[in-house]
Design a protein around this motif. Sequence first.
Motif, PDB file in Angstrom:
ATOM      1  N   ASP A  36       8.245  16.598 -19.629  1.00 56.66           N
ATOM      2  CA  ASP A  36       8.759  15.248 -19.401  1.00 56.66           C
ATOM      3  C   ASP A  36       8.876  14.564 -20.772  1.00 56.66           C
ATOM      4  OD1 ASP A  36       8.425  16.127 -16.849  1.00 56.66           O
ATOM      5  OD2 ASP A  36       7.057  14.533 -16.218  1.00 56.66           O
ATOM      6  N   ASP A  38       9.084  11.839 -22.243  1.00 58.84           N
ATOM      7  CA  ASP A  38       8.906  10.394 -22.072  1.00 58.84           C
ATOM      8  C   ASP A  38       9.143   9.618 -23.364  1.00 58.84           C
ATOM      9  OD1 ASP A  38       8.262  10.966 -19.481  1.00 58.84           O
ATOM     10  OD2 ASP A  38       6.124  10.512 -19.679  1.00 58.84           O
ATOM     11  N   HIS A 111      14.734  11.455 -15.092  1.00 57.63           N
ATOM     12  CA  HIS A 111      13.353  10.939 -15.089  1.00 57.63           C
ATOM     13  C   HIS A 111      13.363   9.422 -15.261  1.00 57.63           C
ATOM     14  CE1 HIS A 111       9.086  11.471 -15.188  1.00 57.63           C
ATOM     15  NE2 HIS A 111       8.912  11.230 -16.463  1.00 57.63           N
ATOM     16  N   HIS A 115      11.523   4.856 -17.550  1.00 54.10           N
ATOM     17  CA  HIS A 115      10.286   5.372 -16.953  1.00 54.10           C
ATOM     18  C   HIS A 115       9.679   4.350 -15.994  1.00 54.10           C
ATOM     19  CE1 HIS A 115       6.533   7.709 -16.735  1.00 54.10           C
ATOM     20  NE2 HIS A 115       7.247   8.705 -17.252  1.00 54.10           N
ATOM     21  N   HIS A 251       4.099  17.047 -21.554  1.00 56.88           N
ATOM     22  CA  HIS A 251       4.857  16.027 -22.270  1.00 56.88           C
ATOM     23  C   HIS A 251       4.891  16.426 -23.734  1.00 56.88           C
ATOM     24  CE1 HIS A 251       3.231  14.096 -18.673  1.00 56.88           C
ATOM     25  NE2 HIS A 251       4.222  13.233 -18.742  1.00 56.88           N
TER      26      HIS A 251
HETATM   27 ZN   LIG Z   1       7.151  10.742 -17.421  1.00 60.58          ZN
END
Ligand SMILES: [Zn+2]
Length: 309
Positions: A36, A38, A111, A115, A251
Motif C-alpha cells: 500500500d 500510502d 486505495h 486515504h 507499506h
Molecule cells: Zn493504506
Amino acid sequence: MSIGPEGAERIDWRSVLPAGFRWPDRIRAAACFTFDLDAESPILFDHPESAGWLDVMSHQAYGPRTAVPRLLRLLDRRGVRATFFVPGYTAKRWPAAVRAIRDAGHEIAHHGYLHEGARSAPDLATEEARLLRGFDALDRVAGVRPVGYRAPNWQLGYATPGLLAKHGFRYDSGLMDADHPYHLAVSGKPDAPTIVELPAHWSLDDWEPYNYLPGITGSGVIASPADVLARWTLELEALVDEGGLFMLTNHPFVSGRASRVAALETLIERAQAIDGLWIATAEEIAAWVAGLPLTPVVHVPPPLPERPW
Ligand SMILES: [Zn+2]
C-alpha cells in the motif's frame, strides 16, 4: 441460497475448503504480496497540519523515494509480480515512483484519494466522489484503470461494495471473515451482483509491528524483522495447510527499510519453495475465483437488541 448470519444452510465442518472452492490444477494454496503506497496520504488526512512538519513528511517520503526502488529490485530478483494499492494523491505527488511500478509489470490498484477512511464519509456521495478522484489521478499519472480496491484503513460500509460494483471493480481486499477468497454480494440481497473478496488481516500487515511515529501512530515498540518473519512464516505455512490465501499487506515506507526487505526476501524464498503454492497478483487470484461456482456471502448489519443492554 446465500451464506449469511441467518443460518440459511448447514455448516459442513468436516470440509477444509468452502463448498465449490478450488484452486487451479496442482495448486493447493495462494500467496499475494501487496504494497500500500500510502506515502504522506494517511497522515495528511488525519492531521492536515502535518503538511508543515518536515520530519514527519520525510518519514512518509521514504516509501516512494527510497523503498520503492529497493522493493522493485527485490521483486525483480525473485521473479514475483505484486499488487500496489495506490492512493490518488500519492500518484500525483510521486508520479515517477508509480510509473516505475507500472513499468516493472506490477498491478496498480485503487486505495482512495487521500486515504480517506469510509467512516469519515458523511454519505455515500462523498465515498463515490473520493473513488472517482482516485480513478482520475491513477489514469492521469499512470494511464491505468484499476480493477481492485483496498479501502483505506480497511474501512468499509455496508453500501461500499455496491459502489465498487457500480464503478467496475472486480475485487475488494480487506474484509476479515474468511481464509479463502469468496463471492461478496454487493448488497444485502441474496440475488445481488457479486465481486470477489480477497480477505486480509491485521496480523499480516506490517504497520502494527513496525510503524512508529511519535504522537501519531504506533506503540513505540518496534519489532525485530526476525520476529516478524517468524510470525508471517507460521501464518503462511498454516494457511497453505488450510488451502487458503496468504494476503500480505506491506507499506513501502514501513517495510522498505533495509533489514525488513531482507526479511521479506527470506519470506518470499520460503514461499517459492513450497510445492503447489501459487504466488500471484490480487487481480490474477480474483479472476480465478470469479469463475468458481461459489454461493455468495451476504453481509447484513447485526440488529441491535432493545435497550437496556
Ligand atoms: Zn493504506
